[in-house]
Design a protein around this motif. Sequence first.
Motif, PDB file in Angstrom:
ATOM      1  N   SER A 153      22.701 -21.771   2.955  1.00 11.37           N
ATOM      2  CA  SER A 153      21.537 -22.622   3.198  1.00 11.37           C
ATOM      3  C   SER A 153      21.580 -23.217   4.600  1.00 11.37           C
ATOM      4  O   SER A 153      22.657 -23.360   5.192  1.00 11.37           O
ATOM      5  N   PRO A 154      20.415 -23.574   5.157  1.00  9.15           N
ATOM      6  CA  PRO A 154      20.394 -24.244   6.469  1.00  9.15           C
ATOM      7  C   PRO A 154      21.124 -25.579   6.388  1.00  9.15           C
ATOM      8  O   PRO A 154      21.125 -26.232   5.344  1.00  9.15           O
ATOM      9  N   SER A 155      21.743 -25.984   7.466  1.00  6.75           N
ATOM     10  CA  SER A 155      22.565 -27.198   7.472  1.00  6.75           C
ATOM     11  C   SER A 155      21.787 -28.438   7.067  1.00  6.75           C
ATOM     12  O   SER A 155      22.336 -29.362   6.474  1.00  6.75           O
ATOM     13  N   SER A 156      20.494 -28.453   7.360  1.00 11.47           N
ATOM     14  CA  SER A 156      19.678 -29.631   7.030  1.00 11.47           C
ATOM     15  C   SER A 156      19.474 -29.786   5.526  1.00 11.47           C
ATOM     16  O   SER A 156      19.136 -30.876   5.052  1.00 11.47           O
ATOM     17  N   LEU A 157      19.659 -28.697   4.771  1.00 13.73           N
ATOM     18  CA  LEU A 157      19.456 -28.745   3.324  1.00 13.73           C
ATOM     19  C   LEU A 157      20.759 -28.650   2.544  1.00 13.73           C
ATOM     20  O   LEU A 157      20.761 -28.782   1.317  1.00 13.73           O
ATOM     21  N   LEU A 171      17.933 -36.099  -1.238  1.00  8.67           N
ATOM     22  CA  LEU A 171      19.046 -36.944  -1.657  1.00  8.67           C
ATOM     23  C   LEU A 171      20.359 -36.256  -1.306  1.00  8.67           C
ATOM     24  O   LEU A 171      20.638 -35.169  -1.816  1.00  8.67           O
ATOM     25  N   PRO A 172      21.170 -36.863  -0.445  1.00  8.24           N
ATOM     26  CA  PRO A 172      22.466 -36.258  -0.098  1.00  8.24           C
ATOM     27  C   PRO A 172      23.446 -36.395  -1.267  1.00  8.24           C
ATOM     28  O   PRO A 172      23.702 -37.503  -1.744  1.00  8.24           O
ATOM     29  N   LEU A 173      23.990 -35.289  -1.708  1.00  8.44           N
ATOM     30  CA  LEU A 173      24.908 -35.296  -2.841  1.00  8.44           C
ATOM     31  C   LEU A 173      26.368 -35.127  -2.411  1.00  8.44           C
ATOM     32  O   LEU A 173      27.275 -35.448  -3.178  1.00  8.44           O
ATOM     33  N   HIS A 233      10.235 -28.058   1.518  1.00  8.93           N
ATOM     34  CA  HIS A 233      11.389 -27.800   2.364  1.00  8.93           C
ATOM     35  C   HIS A 233      11.561 -26.292   2.530  1.00  8.93           C
ATOM     36  O   HIS A 233      11.657 -25.549   1.553  1.00  8.93           O
ATOM     37  N   HIS A 234      11.604 -25.862   3.777  1.00  9.07           N
ATOM     38  CA  HIS A 234      11.688 -24.435   4.071  1.00  9.07           C
ATOM     39  C   HIS A 234      13.132 -23.940   3.944  1.00  9.07           C
ATOM     40  O   HIS A 234      14.049 -24.505   4.535  1.00  9.07           O
TER      41      HIS A 234
END
Length: 362
Positions: A153-157, A171-173, A233-234
């Motif tokens: 996955s992209p780092s932003s996701l 939400l950061p898990l 979210h892309h």
Amino acid sequence: MFYNLLYPLADVFSPFNLFRYLTFRSIAAFLTALVLSFLIGGSLIRWLRSKQAQGQPIRTDGPATHLSKKGTPTMGGLLILITLTVATLLWADLTNRYVWIVLAITLAFGAVGFWDDYLKVTKKNPKGVPGKIKLVISILVAGIAAYLIAQASPSSLRYMMALPFLKDVLLPLGLIGFLAFSVVVMVGASNAVNLTDGLDGLAIGPVIMASAVFGLIAYVVGNTILTNYLYLHHVPRSGELAVLLAAMIGAGLGFLWFNAPPAMVFMGDTGSLAIGGALGAVAVVTKHEIVLAIVGGLFVLETVSVIVQVLSFKWTGRRVFRMAPLHHHFEQKGWAEPTIVFRFWIIAAILAMAGLATLKLR
């Protein structure tokens, strides 16, 4: 495979340009899985019947109407797995990591289910593999898949959870939280479909509907223009999963041809664990885990009915339902099996449309 082999030759032979389009390859994967199911389904069922003298063991404490199904072979999920795999390998972009991850977890869960079905048939025991062993293996497989999905996955996701109805909310898990949440989604979806698979055609209908919804979600989430328009979210390259899910729809419809009442073959854990795990994995990739609970709401209801029944009997000694999962409750009330199946399909269709609506309601 066709995409990787033929699309690079589009400059030489322009019709090969068709292979660049997800829509074309998704339709082709659907038709391939469906036609292949028709071609090999009868032979596969005859082979299963020859290897299973008495078919799937029927619960003696279950609805009396099920005793008439004695002798029906199980492991029909092999038909789904074979046709799904062949169609995906033929039409998907084989350089796409998401395709390999989802296909791998599908086959891994299918292998666990096959082991369970094999023991049920050979030992003439409805219990099969002990539940704790199946759970541990499923958690390990899902955990590995979740880690690989995160790395792809992209780092932003990465390690994030998206919420439906809210745009630009993540939400950061963290690594551990993401792995735990993803495992719950994949293992939960796998077992929820397994619990629903108790009547002829009951589970595969809602699975087809959920696959169609998530095929569209994967296509949209993988498209920059559409994600910008819908405030989603892309997830780059996730659109390729639409090919796999189209193949699952074709495989599911092909299986339903043989599983329609009265069933010629049962899906067994071979199929139910596999396709449930696949849906869970796609939900994790596309960041639509909560939407899966809406789209697959019927599976959730079936699972909750079992949990409520067990807890109620353990704590109070009383049963809330005449029998769990929920479809057996209605059987005990006298509903005909086709009536239950069709009404549950209607509920599944409504929930699928509700889940699909979350794409626009932001």
